[in-house]
Design a protein around this motif. Structure first.
Motif, PDB file in Angstrom:
ATOM      1  N   ASN A  31       0.768  -1.079   0.016  1.00 15.31           N
ATOM      2  CA  ASN A  31       0.035  -0.076   0.045  1.00 15.31           C
ATOM      3  C   ASN A  31       0.907   1.059   0.119  1.00 15.31           C
ATOM      4  O   ASN A  31       0.835   1.845   0.950  1.00 15.31           O
ATOM      5  CB  ASN A  31      -0.844   0.001   1.292  1.00 15.31           C
ATOM      6  N   PHE A  32       1.244   1.555  -1.280  1.00 17.34           N
ATOM      7  CA  PHE A  32       2.298   2.810  -1.061  1.00 17.34           C
ATOM      8  C   PHE A  32       2.125   3.482  -2.486  1.00 17.34           C
ATOM      9  O   PHE A  32       1.957   2.817  -3.296  1.00 17.34           O
ATOM     10  CB  PHE A  32       3.712   2.583  -0.858  1.00 17.34           C
ATOM     11  N   VAL A  33       2.448   4.867  -2.506  1.00 20.20           N
ATOM     12  CA  VAL A  33       2.269   5.484  -3.816  1.00 20.20           C
ATOM     13  C   VAL A  33       4.010   5.737  -4.231  1.00 20.20           C
ATOM     14  O   VAL A  33       4.980   6.269  -3.501  1.00 20.20           O
ATOM     15  CB  VAL A  33       1.803   7.004  -3.599  1.00 20.20           C
ATOM     16  N   ASN A  72       8.061   0.164   4.770  1.00 18.99           N
ATOM     17  CA  ASN A  72       7.098   0.234   5.533  1.00 18.99           C
ATOM     18  C   ASN A  72       7.255   0.586   6.941  1.00 18.99           C
ATOM     19  O   ASN A  72       8.170  -0.495   8.057  1.00 18.99           O
ATOM     20  CB  ASN A  72       6.295  -0.947   5.531  1.00 18.99           C
ATOM     21  N   THR A  80       8.556   6.010   0.360  1.00 19.29           N
ATOM     22  CA  THR A  80       8.675   5.412  -0.773  1.00 19.29           C
ATOM     23  C   THR A  80       9.966   5.769  -1.564  1.00 19.29           C
ATOM     24  O   THR A  80      10.589   4.981  -2.315  1.00 19.29           O
ATOM     25  CB  THR A  80       7.540   5.977  -1.841  1.00 19.29           C
ATOM     26  N   SER A  94       4.180   7.474   1.700  1.00 13.97           N
ATOM     27  CA  SER A  94       2.881   7.113   1.232  1.00 13.97           C
ATOM     28  C   SER A  94       2.237   6.913   2.657  1.00 13.97           C
ATOM     29  O   SER A  94       2.738   6.467   3.727  1.00 13.97           O
ATOM     30  CB  SER A  94       2.898   5.691   0.758  1.00 13.97           C
ATOM     31  N   ASP A  96      -1.369   5.872   4.682  1.00 10.80           N
ATOM     32  CA  ASP A  96      -2.568   4.966   4.652  1.00 10.80           C
ATOM     33  C   ASP A  96      -3.858   6.106   5.080  1.00 10.80           C
ATOM     34  O   ASP A  96      -4.065   6.216   6.102  1.00 10.80           O
ATOM     35  CB  ASP A  96      -2.482   3.868   5.580  1.00 10.80           C
ATOM     36  N   ASP A 146      -2.560   7.365  -0.058  1.00 18.04           N
ATOM     37  CA  ASP A 146      -2.826   6.260  -0.989  1.00 18.04           C
ATOM     38  C   ASP A 146      -3.645   6.194  -1.881  1.00 18.04           C
ATOM     39  O   ASP A 146      -3.655   5.633  -2.734  1.00 18.04           O
ATOM     40  CB  ASP A 146      -2.240   5.185   0.155  1.00 18.04           C
ATOM     41  N   THR A 147      -4.870   6.785  -1.467  1.00 15.95           N
ATOM     42  CA  THR A 147      -6.014   6.639  -2.252  1.00 15.95           C
ATOM     43  C   THR A 147      -6.449   7.765  -3.100  1.00 15.95           C
ATOM     44  O   THR A 147      -6.724   7.858  -4.347  1.00 15.95           O
ATOM     45  CB  THR A 147      -7.232   6.244  -1.421  1.00 15.95           C
TER      46      THR A 147
END
Length: 166
Positions: A31-33, A72, A80, A94, A96, A146-147
């Motif tokens: 879950n990363f950009v 992470n 990142t 990134s 969450d 991230d979204t």
């Protein structure tokens, strides 16, 4: 329930500094950009700056640090990448967004910057802070949701960094 801004900053800064000092190991995350800048036009000019021993050391440390990325940090934060660009050293994170709100970061920008300054003077981070200060670069942290892809930045000028290590 979303975590507090202070917790986010403590986790992100503290873990990043420990990792750059070799106290952490690479932990990948799904879950990363990923921030990619293939345009070398903005990179620090090697002809004039490579004479600066601190800048050479910083570039070497950033290269080693990037070999650990994505890193992470747990609790919804992932480093990142990091990069030395013209005038600044930049760390990309990134976030969450199910745990943290980028809007909350913005609303508490001065608190986050103050917390960053406090963390930069901690024993584990002091060597890093001194190194950046010697390079005459600013220090920037970029947090990307991230979204949504929304970003928030903390920038510490080189003068601010020098005051922290004096």
């Amino acid at each position: 329930m979303k975590k507090t801004v202070f917790m986010a900053v403590c986790i992100a800064f503290g873990m990043a500094f420990m990792a750059s000092c070799g106290n952490s190991e690479k932990r990948g995350g799904d879950n990363f950009v990923e921030t990619v800048d293939d345009d070398d036009d903005d990179d620090v000019d090697n002809d004039s700056d490579d004479n600066n021993a601190s800048l050479i050391q910083l570039k070497s440390e950033i290269k080693a640090y990037n070999a650990q990325c994505p890193l992470n940090l747990g609790n919804g934060m992932t480093v990142t990448s990091a990069k030395v660009l013209a005038g600044e050293c930049v760390y990309y994170y990134s976030v969450d967004e199910s745990q943290y709100s980028i809007d909350n970061f913005r609303q508490n920008a001065s608190e986050m910057k103050q917390n960053a300054k406090s963390l930069l003077t901690a024993n584990d981070a002091k060597i890093f802070t001194e190194l950046i200060a010697k390079t005459n670069l600013d220090l920037k942290y970029v947090y990307v949701g991230d979204t949504t892809g929304e970003a928030f930045e903390i920038i510490l000028s080189n003068n601010e960094l020098k005051r922290l290590v004096d």
